[in-house]
Design an enzyme around this catalytic site. Structure first.
Site, PDB file in Angstrom:
ATOM      1  N   GLU A  43      -5.466  43.382  16.568  1.00  0.00           N
ATOM      2  CA  GLU A  43      -4.330  43.852  15.758  1.00  0.00           C
ATOM      3  C   GLU A  43      -4.683  45.157  15.037  1.00  0.00           C
ATOM      4  O   GLU A  43      -3.842  46.015  14.829  1.00  0.00           O
ATOM      5  CB  GLU A  43      -3.893  42.775  14.755  1.00  0.00           C
ATOM      6  CG  GLU A  43      -3.421  41.457  15.391  1.00  0.00           C
ATOM      7  CD  GLU A  43      -2.354  41.616  16.470  1.00  0.00           C
ATOM      8  OE1 GLU A  43      -1.547  42.568  16.394  1.00  0.00           O
ATOM      9  OE2 GLU A  43      -2.344  40.796  17.414  1.00  0.00           O
ATOM     10  N   GLU A  82      -0.755  48.721  23.642  1.00  0.00           N
ATOM     11  CA  GLU A  82      -1.706  47.684  24.034  1.00  0.00           C
ATOM     12  C   GLU A  82      -3.039  48.296  24.486  1.00  0.00           C
ATOM     13  O   GLU A  82      -4.084  47.667  24.377  1.00  0.00           O
ATOM     14  CB  GLU A  82      -1.081  46.816  25.136  1.00  0.00           C
ATOM     15  CG  GLU A  82      -1.757  45.482  25.357  1.00  0.00           C
ATOM     16  CD  GLU A  82      -1.630  44.493  24.200  1.00  0.00           C
ATOM     17  OE1 GLU A  82      -0.860  44.755  23.248  1.00  0.00           O
ATOM     18  OE2 GLU A  82      -2.311  43.451  24.246  1.00  0.00           O
TER      19      GLU A  82
END
Ligand code: ZN
Length: 493
Positions: free
Chosen positions: A260, A289
């Site tokens: 994260e 990502e």
């Protein structure tokens, strides 16, 4: 105020409304008492309707029509391009259809939770059937797309097509299944993480310490605990991350925090001049990502990273004090075909994505029936990974994406891996000192590099433009990632 100024004004109001919706969602997933859930759903729906109306308002449309393409600075032109794209995407969808999709996916998500509880796919199936059919209708609103799947994919990864994905994914299927097979035939027995206590308070403290060391700015964010970790940007200067502490998986919170953190560093690194505009966003989900997976895997499973952090881990958890760093490295870099995508290792992860890609494409072009999903899931798991889920909970019911109406989203995870692979080779070439810096606990060299090359641009460039800037070609290549995997995992064969 000139036309560009008026446009920025309208966009900043839409952006503020989005930020408010994000805050409500963050609260829903971290703090909200369960009895307040129905009321919160109503508030969010009202807000979403308001945002939708404003995003396709006649005033905004007229302004976008009137302003010439080459108005203002390059950043202004990027803003215009992005605003026009967002407007077209909204305006193409009849309000009634958007409403039906929102309502159906809310019902499907509730049914999914129930189906998981009783391990009964039939509870979800009719909702999924309806949702896929609505999404086909939705895709039909974009006749310029070659296939319905392409229309949906473009929402998450602008400009990407099945024509480009198919050969890329065929390459991954061929090489990664071979790699996994060779590994499982030859891998030596693995050392295990010694039993012992890994107190939640220490996991929390270590996760926080690592996030800050990586450059996560807690004056403009916070770290909270949830069941399914995520990163969320609540407007200017507020990028929050979350983590999950899982009993029995002592390293899970740390790696998920680092993942994260990769997303958050991207968001925190965007040019502040883009605040309250649609450019305050990543270039695409694939690029986003690529950052999270770069941090989680290429960095946080590497030797230099642990040469610096292993003593801190050992101080936090006495159980690993007698475990040699070499053995620890083997434990966190094992290849093991497993059932759950979110827990998959680097060598098997993309195979979980291929399976989902093939099934959702089949449903959209109506060559696969919803009722057959559980069986097809098991077949493909056996074919790609050699493991078969005993329950649908560990199979077709494991992800929230389909009940949530996110079809065409999964490929972006695999694209993230591939871009991270490309980025790794480029970085090692251009920053020869980076591994030495990491070994010494200096993570700023890495963060500044990524900020300079990627983060600061936000959504100023399309993913293809950004890829061209970085790697000299618009096309994503699978080879760097495959070279990385082979270098790491084929020594055992
Ligand atoms: Zn992610």
């Amino acid at each position: 105020m000139d036309q560009l100024g008026r446009l920025k004004q309208l966009l900043s109001e839409i952006s503020d409304l989005h930020a408010i919706a994000e805050l409500l969602q963050w609260d829903q997933q971290t703090m909200l008492p369960s009895g307040a859930a129905p009321g919160r759903a109503e508030q969010l729906e009202t807000l979403e309707r308001t945002i939708h109306r404003r995003s396709q308002s006649a005033a905004l449309g007229r302004l976008l029509d009137k302003i010439p393409e080459n108005t203002g600075s390059p950043e202004d032109q990027a803003l215009l391009r992005r605003a026009r794209r967002d407007f077209r995407k909204h305006a193409a969808i009849p309000v009634a259809l958007a409403g039906k999709i929102a309502a159906t996916s809310a019902r499907a998500t509730a049914a999914w939770l129930q189906a998981r509880e009783t391990d009964d796919f039939r509870i979800l199936a009719p909702h999924l059937e309806k949702l896929f059919s609505l999404k086909r209708e939705y895709a039909g609103c974009f006749p310029e797309a070659e296939t319905p799947y392409d229309a949906l994919l473009d929402l998450y990864e602008e400009g990407m097509t099945t024509r480009e994905l198919d050969p890329l994914f065929a390459e991954l299927r061929r090489e990664q299944t071979a790699l996994v097979r060779a590994w499982s035939n030859s891998a030596a027995p693995l050392p295990a993480l010694p039993p012992g206590s890994f107190p939640a308070t220490r996991q929390r403290a270590l996760s926080r310490r690592v996030a800050i060391a990586l450059g996560y700015d807690t004056a403009h964010g916070r770290l909270d605990e949830v069941e399914h970790p995520f990163t969320i940007t609540i407007g200017s200067g507020d990028v929050r991350i979350t983590t999950a502490i899982k009993p029995g998986q002592p390293l899970s919170a740390l790696f998920s925090t680092i993942h994260e953190c990769g997303h958050a560093l991207y968001e925190q690194g965007i040019n502040p001049a883009f605040d309250r505009t649609p450019l305050a966003d990543g270039a695409s989900l694939g690029f986003h990502e690529s950052q999270s997976r770069f941090y989680e895997n290429q960095l946080a499973r590497s030797k230099p990273f642990w040469e610096y952090f292993y003593p801190a881990l050992q101080r936090s958890f006495p159980a690993v004090r007698s475990l040699a760093l070499e053995d620890f490295m083997r434990i966190i870099n094992n290849v093991e075909p497993s059932l759950i995508r979110t827990e998959a290792d680097e060598a098997t992860y993309n195979l979980h994505i291929l399976l989902r890609y093939e099934l959702e494409r089949g449903i959209l072009d109506q060559t696969v029936r919803v009722a057959d999903l559980p069986e097809l899931w098991r077949e493909k798991m056996r074919e790609y990974l050699g493991v078969i889920p005993e329950t649908d909970r560990d199979g077709v019911l494991q992800d929230i994406h389909w009940p949530g109406g996110d079809f065409g989203y999964f490929p972006t995870y695999a694209l993230g891996n591939l871009i991270a692979g490309e980025l790794r080779e480029k970085m090692l070439r251009e920053l020869p000192d980076v591994e030495a810096a990491i070994r010494n606990g200096d993570f700023q060299l890495l963060r500044e590099y990524l900020r300079r090359e990627i983060h600061r641009f936000g959504a100023q460039f399309t993913p293809r433009e950004l890829h061209l800037r970085l790697f000299g070609t618009e096309k994503i290549s699978a080879q760097p990632y495959l070279r990385y995997l082979r270098g790491k995992f084929s020594h055992a064969s």
